[in-house]
Design a protein around this motif. Sequence first.
Motif, short mmCIF file in Angstrom:
data_model
loop_
_atom_site.label_atom_id
_atom_site.label_comp_id
_atom_site.label_asym_id
_atom_site.label_seq_id
_atom_site.Cartn_x
_atom_site.Cartn_y
_atom_site.Cartn_z
N TYR A 237 -8.61 9.33 -0.22
CA TYR A 237 -8.44 8.85 -1.59
C TYR A 237 -9.85 8.83 -2.57
CZ TYR A 237 -4.43 5.82 -0.15
OH TYR A 237 -3.18 5.55 0.39
N THR A 238 -9.95 9.42 -3.55
CA THR A 238 -11.00 9.08 -4.67
C THR A 238 -10.97 7.73 -5.00
OG1 THR A 238 -9.77 9.66 -6.35
CG2 THR A 238 -10.94 11.39 -5.26
N LEU A 239 -11.98 7.35 -5.66
CA LEU A 239 -11.94 5.87 -6.29
C LEU A 239 -10.91 6.01 -7.50
CD1 LEU A 239 -15.82 4.95 -6.83
CD2 LEU A 239 -13.76 3.54 -5.59
N ALA A 240 -10.76 6.92 -8.20
CA ALA A 240 -9.92 7.03 -9.05
C ALA A 240 -8.20 6.63 -8.46
CB ALA A 240 -9.86 8.12 -10.02
N ASP A 241 -8.26 7.39 -7.31
CA ASP A 241 -6.86 7.10 -6.66
C ASP A 241 -6.50 5.58 -6.23
OD1 ASP A 241 -6.27 10.03 -6.51
OD2 ASP A 241 -7.44 10.45 -4.85
N VAL A 242 -7.55 4.87 -5.79
CA VAL A 242 -7.75 3.75 -5.46
C VAL A 242 -7.47 2.69 -6.79
CG1 VAL A 242 -8.98 1.66 -4.39
CG2 VAL A 242 -9.44 3.91 -3.62
N ALA A 243 -7.74 3.13 -7.67
CA ALA A 243 -7.87 2.34 -8.86
C ALA A 243 -6.35 2.34 -9.57
CB ALA A 243 -8.85 2.65 -10.01
N LYS A 244 -5.79 3.40 -9.33
CA LYS A 244 -4.59 3.51 -9.94
C LYS A 244 -3.36 2.66 -9.85
CE LYS A 244 -4.31 8.51 -10.11
NZ LYS A 244 -3.87 9.78 -9.73
N GLU A 245 -2.86 2.33 -10.91
CA GLU A 245 -1.83 1.01 -10.87
C GLU A 245 -0.53 1.88 -10.38
OE1 GLU A 245 -2.07 -1.98 -11.23
OE2 GLU A 245 -4.34 -2.06 -11.76
N SER B 114 0.81 -1.19 -0.02
CA SER B 114 -0.01 0.16 0.12
C SER B 114 0.87 1.16 0.04
CB SER B 114 -1.00 -0.10 1.09
OG SER B 114 -0.42 0.34 2.26
N HIS B 115 2.13 1.22 0.44
CA HIS B 115 2.88 2.40 0.74
C HIS B 115 3.59 2.70 -0.92
CE1 HIS B 115 3.76 2.42 5.34
NE2 HIS B 115 2.54 2.41 4.98
N GLU B 116 3.44 1.71 -1.62
CA GLU B 116 4.09 1.84 -3.03
C GLU B 116 2.92 2.62 -4.05
OE1 GLU B 116 5.06 -2.36 -4.26
OE2 GLU B 116 6.53 -2.45 -2.57
N GLU B 117 1.84 2.70 -3.33
CA GLU B 117 0.90 3.33 -4.24
C GLU B 117 1.00 4.61 -4.46
OE1 GLU B 117 -2.40 1.83 -5.21
OE2 GLU B 117 -1.43 0.18 -4.96
N PRO B 118 1.10 5.22 -5.68
CA PRO B 118 1.41 6.45 -5.96
C PRO B 118 0.69 7.68 -5.12
CG PRO B 118 1.01 5.36 -7.84
CD PRO B 118 0.51 4.43 -6.92
N PHE B 119 -0.56 7.54 -4.72
CA PHE B 119 -1.35 8.41 -4.00
C PHE B 119 -0.88 8.17 -2.58
CE2 PHE B 119 -4.93 10.00 -1.46
CZ PHE B 119 -5.17 11.16 -2.06
N TRP B 120 -0.43 7.44 -1.87
CA TRP B 120 -0.06 7.26 -0.57
C TRP B 120 1.31 7.95 -0.43
CZ3 TRP B 120 3.92 5.67 2.41
CH2 TRP B 120 3.70 5.80 3.77
N ARG B 121 2.30 7.61 -1.64
CA ARG B 121 3.48 8.13 -1.43
C ARG B 121 3.65 9.60 -1.71
NH1 ARG B 121 5.07 4.42 -5.48
NH2 ARG B 121 5.38 6.18 -6.84
#
Length: 142
Positions: free
Chosen positions: A134-142, A112-119
């Motif tokens: 987080y928006t849904l788009a933030d959750v979906a980002k790869e 989860s720390h590798e997720e762009p939005f979290w970083r």
Amino acid sequence: MTMMDLAHHIIAVAHKNNIPVTNLQLQKVMFFSLKYAMNDSLLSEGVIKTTYDRPFLVWRYGPVEKDIYERYKVYGSDPILEKNNENENFRSLNDQIIKLLKESVFKLVRKSHEEPFWRDNEKNINGWRSDVEYTLADVAKE
């Protein structure tokens, strides 16, 4: 369907499969289940939008839905004992849920720390928490 319904479903799947689930683990399984549901089309867009009624927040140990965290924090790091029923609307997620439940919780935290939005928002964490949503788009980002 709501985030609480998803949490109840995950707890029910864990109990049915004799896999303990902690509050921290529940949060990460919820996050990645929704991510996979969107990216792999496991749930309809309508179901996802209805379910995501409360956002994940950027916290020290990764994304957390605050109300669900507050409900289950009484268990601390012990498994959640509450009994719940599976929700038919989320059954398409069961294989992913079981796979995630079998992962080390700290592996899920690291992931989860590798997720762009979290970083990008880690700097906003004050102590253990932030109010960054987080928006849904933030959750979906790869």
